[in-house]
Design a protein around this motif. Structure first.
Motif, PDB file in Angstrom:
ATOM      1  N   ARG A  44       0.851  -1.201   0.000  1.00 13.82           N
ATOM      2  CA  ARG A  44       0.000   0.000   0.000  1.00 13.82           C
ATOM      3  C   ARG A  44       0.882   1.245   0.000  1.00 13.82           C
ATOM      4  NH1 ARG A  44      -5.393  -0.961   1.267  1.00 13.82           N
ATOM      5  NH2 ARG A  44      -5.799  -3.203   1.079  1.00 13.82           N
ATOM      6  N   THR A  45       0.362   2.327  -0.574  1.00 13.06           N
ATOM      7  CA  THR A  45       1.111   3.591  -0.632  1.00 13.06           C
ATOM      8  C   THR A  45       0.372   4.677   0.140  1.00 13.06           C
ATOM      9  OG1 THR A  45       2.041   3.037  -2.803  1.00 13.06           O
ATOM     10  CG2 THR A  45       2.075   5.358  -2.162  1.00 13.06           C
ATOM     11  N   VAL A  46       1.063   5.289   1.087  1.00 13.63           N
ATOM     12  CA  VAL A  46       0.520   6.387   1.890  1.00 13.63           C
ATOM     13  C   VAL A  46       1.293   7.655   1.541  1.00 13.63           C
ATOM     14  CG1 VAL A  46       0.154   7.298   4.218  1.00 13.63           C
ATOM     15  CG2 VAL A  46      -0.158   4.842   3.768  1.00 13.63           C
ATOM     16  N   VAL A  47       0.576   8.714   1.171  1.00 13.10           N
ATOM     17  CA  VAL A  47       1.195   9.992   0.829  1.00 13.10           C
ATOM     18  C   VAL A  47       0.948  10.995   1.952  1.00 13.10           C
ATOM     19  CG1 VAL A  47       1.251  11.928  -0.789  1.00 13.10           C
ATOM     20  CG2 VAL A  47       0.910   9.597  -1.651  1.00 13.10           C
ATOM     21  N   LEU A  95      -1.620  12.431  -7.569  1.00 15.52           N
ATOM     22  CA  LEU A  95      -1.523  11.374  -6.560  1.00 15.52           C
ATOM     23  C   LEU A  95      -2.330  10.143  -6.972  1.00 15.52           C
ATOM     24  CD1 LEU A  95      -1.831  13.508  -3.290  1.00 15.52           C
ATOM     25  CD2 LEU A  95       0.240  12.687  -4.408  1.00 15.52           C
ATOM     26  N   GLN A  96      -3.484  10.378  -7.600  1.00 15.01           N
ATOM     27  CA  GLN A  96      -4.306   9.276  -8.102  1.00 15.01           C
ATOM     28  C   GLN A  96      -3.526   8.489  -9.161  1.00 15.01           C
ATOM     29  OE1 GLN A  96      -7.091   8.038  -7.125  1.00 15.01           O
ATOM     30  NE2 GLN A  96      -7.682   6.723  -8.844  1.00 15.01           N
ATOM     31  N   ALA A 100      -1.912   6.328  -5.060  1.00 13.52           N
ATOM     32  CA  ALA A 100      -1.963   6.539  -3.610  1.00 13.52           C
ATOM     33  C   ALA A 100      -3.187   5.834  -3.014  1.00 13.52           C
ATOM     34  CB  ALA A 100      -2.028   8.028  -3.303  1.00 13.52           C
ATOM     35  N   ASP A 101      -2.954   5.003  -2.005  1.00 13.39           N
ATOM     36  CA  ASP A 101      -4.062   4.324  -1.315  1.00 13.39           C
ATOM     37  C   ASP A 101      -4.631   5.189  -0.195  1.00 13.39           C
ATOM     38  OD1 ASP A 101      -4.016   1.603  -2.601  1.00 13.39           O
ATOM     39  OD2 ASP A 101      -1.938   1.731  -1.912  1.00 13.39           O
ATOM     40  N   VAL A 103      -4.135   9.371   1.578  1.00 14.22           N
ATOM     41  CA  VAL A 103      -3.480  10.676   1.597  1.00 14.22           C
ATOM     42  C   VAL A 103      -3.720  11.304   2.970  1.00 14.22           C
ATOM     43  CG1 VAL A 103      -3.419  13.002   0.633  1.00 14.22           C
ATOM     44  CG2 VAL A 103      -3.706  11.035  -0.886  1.00 14.22           C
ATOM     45  N   GLY A 124      -8.445   7.231  -3.076  1.00  8.20           N
ATOM     46  CA  GLY A 124      -7.854   6.769  -1.823  1.00  8.20           C
ATOM     47  C   GLY A 124      -8.526   7.351  -0.587  1.00  8.20           C
TER      48      GLY A 124
END
Length: 316
Positions: A44-47, A95-96, A100-101, A103, A124
């Motif tokens: 998963r990606t967290v921004v 970011l989409q 990004a999962d 933000v 996200g």
């Protein structure tokens, strides 16, 4: 959690709040391990999308995401395309496109996280890490978590929040969440530092700190946010400290079990003296530690970690 975002403490009912706090309690033990990581959010990606300067909140969210094995991207508005005029929409679309999962957004404009969550610019989860003078829900959650660890169930407990309520998103979120958890909250401030409409909040308010110390189970001092003040809200720093600062004499009037809190960063010597901030009754450093566990719990619950196992440590 019933919502796919965390935008306001008002979004949480009692069951939601307790689920986050219970999950944080489980996750707090991870910090005591030699290897402080769980594989729960691997892939998963967290921004971290910060349009305002912040050290402790950004680092706390970054540590939380990394301890759950998520990939973390830190996006600072300074020096980015945002500083050249890029809109929130364009940033969200970027970011989409990056996948990004979640933000985590801090923004000087109240309502910006809500705009991001409801715009359909990105799919996200959105977590409000502080928007203008509006709210800061994860700070309220970590404050409640810290109180629960020292005071037990908050039902009927007396919590006094002191200082610059007008400019404090922490005070708003705490007032809402602590009311949901059954606590009796009193805001203490000079009349000039209480917001218009405070009488509609689910709290009592007072202009007299000394009258509220002897019944308090927890006293939370707020930072005087001089950078947000464009007028004179009190005669002088010395006068403010005399009437609304927490010193040793005032702390000694609190019940023996009562704790001293501060969301940080502190103006030592103004709203709180150094000896009180560093006293055994102060839980200010503990609040920072608990913040990582609470933010781990929020990310875990929002990003569907619960679908993978019965507990956050179930697939460790």
């Amino acid at each position: 959690m019933k919502s796919s975002h965390l935008l306001s403490a008002a979004d949480l009912d009692r069951d939601d709040a307790l689920r986050i706090l219970d999950t944080a309690e489980e996750l707090l033990s991870v910090a005591q391990r030699p290897i402080k990581k769980l594989p729960t959010l691997r892939g998963r990606t967290v921004v971290n999308l910060f349009f305002e300067d912040s050290t402790r909140t950004r680092i706390s969210f970054e540590a939380a995401a990394k301890r759950l094995s998520a990939d973390v991207i830190n996006f600072s508005a300074k020096g980015s395309s945002v500083s050249k005029g890029e809109s929130l929409k364009d940033t969200a679309l970027t970011l989409q496109a990056m996948g990004a999962d979640a933000v985590v957004i801090r923004h000087p404009a109240s309502g910006a996280p809500h705009r991001l969550a409801t715009s359909r610019w990105m799919s996200g989860a959105v977590v409000n890490a502080g928007d203008g003078m509006h709210e800061h829900p994860t700070q309220a959650l970590l404050d409640a978590f810290t109180m629960c660890r020292h005071l037990g169930d908050l039902e009927g407990k007396s919590i006094t929040i002191v200082g610059d309520v007008l400019h404090s998103r922490v005070a708003r979120s705490n007032a809402l969440l602590l009311h949901t958890l059954g606590a009796d909250v009193t805001l203490v401030a000079p009349p000039t530092l209480l917001p218009v409409g405070v009488e509609t909040w689910p709290v009592a308010h007072s202009y007299d700190l000394d009258a509220n110390l002897e019944k308090a189970d927890a006293v939370m001092m707020l930072r005087v946010q001089r950078e947000r003040m464009n007028a004179s809200y009190f005669p002088s720093a010395r006068e403010y400290s005399r009437r609304f600062g927490l010193d040793t004499a005032r702390m000694n009037r609190m019940p023996e079990h009562a704790i001293v809190m501060h969301p940080g960063p502190m103006n030592r010597g103004m709203e709180i003296t150094a000896d009180v901030a560093d006293s055994p009754r102060s839980v200010i450093v503990e609040q920072v530690t608990n913040g990582v566990a609470v933010r781990m719990a929020v990310l875990y619950l929002l990003l569907g970690g619960a679908a993978d196992a019965d507990s956050p440590e179930g697939n460790a």
